[in-house]
Design an enzyme around this catalytic site. Structure first.
Site, PDB file in Angstrom:
ATOM      1  N   ASP A 169       0.835  -1.206   0.000  1.00  0.00           N
ATOM      2  CA  ASP A 169       0.000   0.000   0.000  1.00  0.00           C
ATOM      3  C   ASP A 169       0.869   1.255   0.000  1.00  0.00           C
ATOM      4  O   ASP A 169       1.621   1.512   0.941  1.00  0.00           O
ATOM      5  CB  ASP A 169      -0.900  -0.011   1.235  1.00  0.00           C
ATOM      6  CG  ASP A 169      -2.045   0.986   1.153  1.00  0.00           C
ATOM      7  OD1 ASP A 169      -1.863   2.056   0.541  1.00  0.00           O
ATOM      8  OD2 ASP A 169      -3.122   0.685   1.698  1.00  0.00           O
ATOM      9  N   HIS A 200      -2.950  -0.395  -2.438  1.00  0.00           N
ATOM     10  CA  HIS A 200      -4.140   0.267  -1.912  1.00  0.00           C
ATOM     11  C   HIS A 200      -5.340   0.049  -2.835  1.00  0.00           C
ATOM     12  O   HIS A 200      -5.221   0.052  -4.054  1.00  0.00           O
ATOM     13  CB  HIS A 200      -3.857   1.769  -1.784  1.00  0.00           C
ATOM     14  CG  HIS A 200      -4.883   2.530  -1.033  1.00  0.00           C
ATOM     15  ND1 HIS A 200      -4.982   2.495   0.334  1.00  0.00           N
ATOM     16  CD2 HIS A 200      -5.878   3.357  -1.465  1.00  0.00           C
ATOM     17  CE1 HIS A 200      -5.980   3.264   0.732  1.00  0.00           C
ATOM     18  NE2 HIS A 200      -6.531   3.802  -0.345  1.00  0.00           N
TER      19      HIS A 200
END
Length: 233
Positions: A169, A200
């Protein structure tokens, strides 16, 4: 499939998208938006939860800034607007609006009295705060941003929370992930699932980082968790 209702909140009135299950009474789930507002992705998630037997509601948490935000991740202009909205957003006021949403849907004739929450991105952070600041019965956070700076909230955790963490992420880098794992180590109410190689928003259908298999896995885990703690219709 859904309907729009109005909720009285501190300082005004907020709209919320509601999707109802087939059952006359069911547990409820509050869907907490990404930075793109109550858009098609959030409405589809809300509809999907209703199809799984939950009374689902997605409040317009950006209403204090701009009511009715409904944008996508498809253009640079929309991304710019989304980040501007996120930066202007007051999380404290947002959690109060979530608490009002929980109270409203809990009082709905179609609710069995149990209410959970599931949030994504900004909503993932809000899911953590919902778990620590409201009377929600359970909460699920997908790639929540900024949780590493809110770990002291864990002292108020009274109900179970599940966190889905994307290992790659870009908005929650490895040091933040390590802080979350360390901060919640030994906390029996917190469950953390990490998804190797995922970035993400890996569960955002149609998004750049969407990964069908891990999105399905996270979805299965979330449904099992919500059913375990909220019951079923």
């Amino acid at each position: 499939m859904g309907e729009t209702i109005r909720i009285q909140v501190e300082g005004g009135e907020m709209s919320a998208y509601v999707a109802r299950p087939a059952a006359a009474k069911a547990p409820a789930v509050v869907v907490l938006q990404e930075i793109f507002g109550v858009n098609a992705v959030m409405r589809d998630i809300t509809d999907g939860l209703a199809e799984q037997g939950f009374l689902a509601i997605c409040p317009d948490l950006f209403w204090r800034i701009e009511p009715g935000v409904d944008i996508t991740d498809g253009t640079e202009a929309e991304w710019k607007k989304a980040f501007a909205l996120m930066n202007a957003f007051d999380a404290g006021a947002g959690v109060k609006d979530i608490a009002a949403t929980i109270a409203r849907i809990r009082s709905d004739p179609g609710c069995n009295g149990r209410v959970g929450a599931v949030g994504f991105c900004l909503g993932g952070q809000l899911a953590w705060l919902t778990a620590t600041r409201t009377d929600a019965d359970a909460a699920v956070s997908y790639y929540g941003v900024g949780i590493e700076g809110l770990l002291d909230e864990g002292a108020n955790l009274r109900k179970p929370v599940m966190l889905h963490v994307a290992e790659a992420d870009g908005f929650v880098p490895p040091p933040a992930q390590a802080a979350i794992r360390e901060g919640l180590a030994g906390q029996p109410l917190a469950t953390i699932h990490t998804y190797p190689g995922r970035d993400h928003a890996f569960a955002r259908v149609g998004g750049e980082h969407y990964h069908a298999a891990d999105a399905a896995l996270a979805g299965e885990r979330s449904l099992a968790f919500l059913r375990a703690h909220l019951g079923s219709a």
